[in-house]
Write an enzyme that holds these catalytic residues in place. Structure first.
Site, mmCIF file in Angstrom:
data_model
loop_
_atom_site.group_PDB
_atom_site.id
_atom_site.type_symbol
_atom_site.label_atom_id
_atom_site.label_comp_id
_atom_site.label_asym_id
_atom_site.label_seq_id
_atom_site.Cartn_x
_atom_site.Cartn_y
_atom_site.Cartn_z
ATOM 1 N N GLY A 48 102.193 6.596 -47.103
ATOM 2 C CA GLY A 48 103.187 7.668 -47.011
ATOM 3 C C GLY A 48 104.582 7.104 -47.068
ATOM 4 C CD GLU A 64 106.117 7.171 -50.377
ATOM 5 O OE1 GLU A 64 105.465 6.119 -50.296
ATOM 6 O OE2 GLU A 64 107.362 7.199 -50.358
ATOM 7 C CD GLU A 68 103.007 3.438 -49.113
ATOM 8 O OE1 GLU A 68 102.074 3.851 -48.416
ATOM 9 O OE2 GLU A 68 104.133 3.153 -48.658
ATOM 10 C CG ASP A 86 108.201 10.502 -28.158
ATOM 11 O OD1 ASP A 86 107.428 11.235 -28.832
ATOM 12 O OD2 ASP A 86 108.009 10.241 -26.960
ATOM 13 C CD GLU A 117 100.331 -5.584 -48.169
ATOM 14 O OE1 GLU A 117 100.812 -4.580 -47.636
ATOM 15 O OE2 GLU A 117 100.356 -6.714 -47.649
#
Lengths: 231, 231
Positions: A48, A64, A68, A86, A117
């Protein structure tokens, strides 16, 4: 004179829960990437990134995914938007989550980008995830389970030609529960949505099994009449 | 050193589709507000507004609902996030949409804020809506229809005590289709989720009808056992 809300503003991201099904292991899998930057550097995370101001949310998710994980044409749907204050240690970040369903042929594509990855993990054995990605994943799995029972989305996770055993293994692995073989076959065949092919598939020493394909045109017709797919 | 995406950033809003059910008219309704500012000044729109950087999305939705319509304790769920690039003429605005279900007692509360500013409309007869709010409304109605068939959300739209006729009218008005009375009663009573009360309700010259209440505790118990509510 802009009647709008000024800064500070939340940053906006998309995150994708990419599901795949490994037929040989009969395991539902999810595609994760290892983060190269802080925060959560070297942790596994959902693919993302930040939404650009000139692209839609769907476009951002597809971009994305491609950047990726190398995945381009997959079944992709918006899942839920995560916005606790948060959830990102840097600043306020709101994330629009998506889930994607991939066919086995996409598996090697995705893995081939860079094995260190991007990697498939069985959903039953995930590593700790960055941010609130464990919660996003759990939401996606619940959605997939709910959807599988009432919509023929399972076929998005299978090759175009499949055996009834493969289909049952998929349902069992997503729902996390064994299903009775006779009942399952009766139900899936009663819909008349599976077209038997003139080909068979042999696995190990088993006798060759009939291959089927899903008939999306017939499904759309039935759906318009109010038909409810149900397993 | 913040590894994050800088400006320009989209603005973030919440918008709420508030459903109510008018028993006497047997009509599903939606609560709209009249916009006091440009763009779309004087047009009808869904209640909503900008998300503050220090509040969650749910908090923003509840705050906007209370500010604009006086509603506080309602059933509220996130619906979908709308993010086409040009949905707001001012600039890029992404909106997290919610839908809310209100009980008849909330109707007067909501209307009493300012009759010229907040008003209930039957869903079958909506005025033109600002922005892409017609699309957001349509998405909410589709979600409510889907949900009503598999989850007992309908009771959120009824008074705590209701007759089976009221319940059927609600289902018919949400699903937009008449239902067979005998089948409907058989189905809703078979779940054992409706508790018959010692009271009756009389409407006009009809004979008094038995009142029921929904049993959420029993529902949660059944759900844990894998029970599927279905109408």
């Amino acid at each position: 004179m802009k009647h709008t809300y000024e800064y500070p503003r939340a940053a906006l991201t998309v995150d994708c829960v990419v599901f795949g099904f490994d037929s040989t292991q009969a395991a539902l899998q999810v595609l994760l990437i290892r983060r190269g930057l802080a925060p959560f550097k070297d942790h596994w995370a959902l693919p993302g990134g930040f939404v650009r101001v000139e692209e839609t949310l769907d476009e951002a998710a597809r971009r994305e995914l491609e950047e990726e994980t190398n995945l381009s044409t997959v079944f992709l749907e918006q899942l839920y938007t995560f916005g606790t204050v948060d959830r990102d240690p840097r600043e306020r970040v709101v994330s629009v989550a998506y889930y994607a369903l991939t066919k086995p042929a996409d598996h090697t594509t995705a893995a081939s980008t860079d094995a260190a990855e991007a990697r498939w993990f069985p959903v039953s054995d995930l590593p700790p995830l960055a941010f609130d990605h464990a919660e996003i994943f759990a939401t996606a799995l619940a959605r997939l389970r709910g959807k599988l029972r009432y919509e023929p989305v399972g076929f998005e996770l299978l090759p175009p030609k499949f055996t009834l055993t493969q289909l049952q293994r998929l349902y069992e692995s997503v729902l996390g529960t064994p299903l009775d073989k006779r009942n399952f076959r009766k139900k899936v065949l009663s819909h008349d949505l599976l077209v038997p092919l003139k080909e068979t598939h042999r696995e190990g020493t088993h006798r060759p099994a009939q291959l089927f394909r899903f008939d999306p045109v017939r499904y759309e017709k039935l759906k318009k009449k109010g038909f409810l797919f149900e397993i």
